[in-house]
Design an enzyme around this catalytic site. Structure first.
Site, PDB file in Angstrom:
ATOM      1  N   ASP A 175       2.979  -6.718  -9.931  1.00 54.77           N
ATOM      2  CA  ASP A 175       3.839  -7.074  -8.787  1.00 54.77           C
ATOM      3  C   ASP A 175       5.208  -7.682  -9.093  1.00 54.77           C
ATOM      4  O   ASP A 175       5.649  -8.596  -8.385  1.00 54.77           O
ATOM      5  CB  ASP A 175       3.098  -8.060  -7.863  1.00 54.77           C
ATOM      6  CG  ASP A 175       1.745  -7.567  -7.400  1.00 54.77           C
ATOM      7  OD1 ASP A 175       1.464  -6.359  -7.512  1.00 54.77           O
ATOM      8  OD2 ASP A 175       0.958  -8.395  -6.922  1.00 54.77           O
TER       9      ASP A 175
ATOM     10  N   LYS B 200      -0.995  -1.462  -3.783  1.00 54.69           N
ATOM     11  CA  LYS B 200      -2.155  -2.207  -3.301  1.00 54.69           C
ATOM     12  C   LYS B 200      -1.744  -3.117  -2.150  1.00 54.69           C
ATOM     13  O   LYS B 200      -0.576  -3.486  -2.030  1.00 54.69           O
ATOM     14  CB  LYS B 200      -2.802  -3.012  -4.431  1.00 54.69           C
ATOM     15  CG  LYS B 200      -1.905  -4.112  -4.998  1.00 54.69           C
ATOM     16  CD  LYS B 200      -2.582  -4.835  -6.163  1.00 54.69           C
ATOM     17  CE  LYS B 200      -1.735  -5.932  -6.731  1.00 54.69           C
ATOM     18  NZ  LYS B 200      -1.541  -7.102  -5.894  1.00 54.69           N
TER      19      LYS B 200
ATOM     20  N   CYS C 148      -1.682 -13.272  -6.999  1.00 55.63           N
ATOM     21  CA  CYS C 148      -2.153 -11.957  -7.447  1.00 55.63           C
ATOM     22  C   CYS C 148      -2.630 -11.945  -8.892  1.00 55.63           C
ATOM     23  O   CYS C 148      -3.641 -11.322  -9.207  1.00 55.63           O
ATOM     24  CB  CYS C 148      -1.079 -10.896  -7.217  1.00 55.63           C
ATOM     25  SG  CYS C 148      -0.730 -10.628  -5.456  1.00 55.63           S
TER      26      CYS C 148
END
Length: 179
Positions: A13, A75, A108
């Site tokens: 990310d 995602k 995350c």
């Protein structure tokens, strides 16, 4: 101990405006780039995930340009492990060690690392290649990961652990990368 034939690098990310809000972002970006270069030099497979790219934007060009031959896995879950495409890609590699870098350490990265440990993987988080918007949250994330059974490492520690010896072409490549 990390083994070249058993490890995969996971980039989590590093996207859009959020990436530019990270604590010590210049150091983060450089270390992630060095980790990617080192993984390439050692022929280590790389998986790359993006959290809600429609909302957060794509991976920053400094990282995405280095991964142009790999398709990012989109995602919506904080943990990559709650995404079927990610699990399929990871399982297809048939490796049991995961080296993780990315953002944010306390969301995350933490949730992915903890889930991977629960699934039986040996997980190392590269502390100088992860970040959060503030140092306190990064430290909380690292603490939670360690409590979950995750090992902590650094870019140089991981690359030299993978190398094992101070000789050969791969060693020379890694030395050029970290200088």
């Amino acid at each position: 101990m990390l083994e070249i034939e058993n490890v995969v690098l996971l980039i989590v990310d590093i996207q859009g405006k959020l990436a530019h809000l990270m604590d010590k972002k210049e150091i983060l970006f450089k270390n992630v780039q060095n980790l990617i270069k080192g993984s390439r030099a050692l022929d280590i497979p790389i998986l790359w995930v993006e959290q809600n790219p429609q909302g957060l934007g794509p991976t920053i060009p400094e990282i995405a340009d280095m991964l142009s031959d790999i398709q990012p896995i989109s995602k919506m879950s904080f943990s990559s492990c709650r995404n079927d495409s990610f699990l399929q890609a990871l399982n297809a590699l048939d490796r049991k060690q995961v080296l993780i870098s990315g953002i944010e350490a306390h969301i995350c990265v933490y949730q992915t690392a903890a889930d991977l440990v629960d699934m039986g993987y040996e997980v190392q988080v590269v502390t100088d290649a992860v970040s959060s918007r503030n140092l306190e949250n990064k430290e909380i994330g690292l603490q939670r990961m360690r409590e979950s059974g995750v090992s902590l490492t650094s870019v140089e520690t991981a690359l030299f652990e993978l190398l094992k010896v101070a000789e050969g072409d791969q060693f020379r490549q890694i030395i050029r990368i970290i200088k």
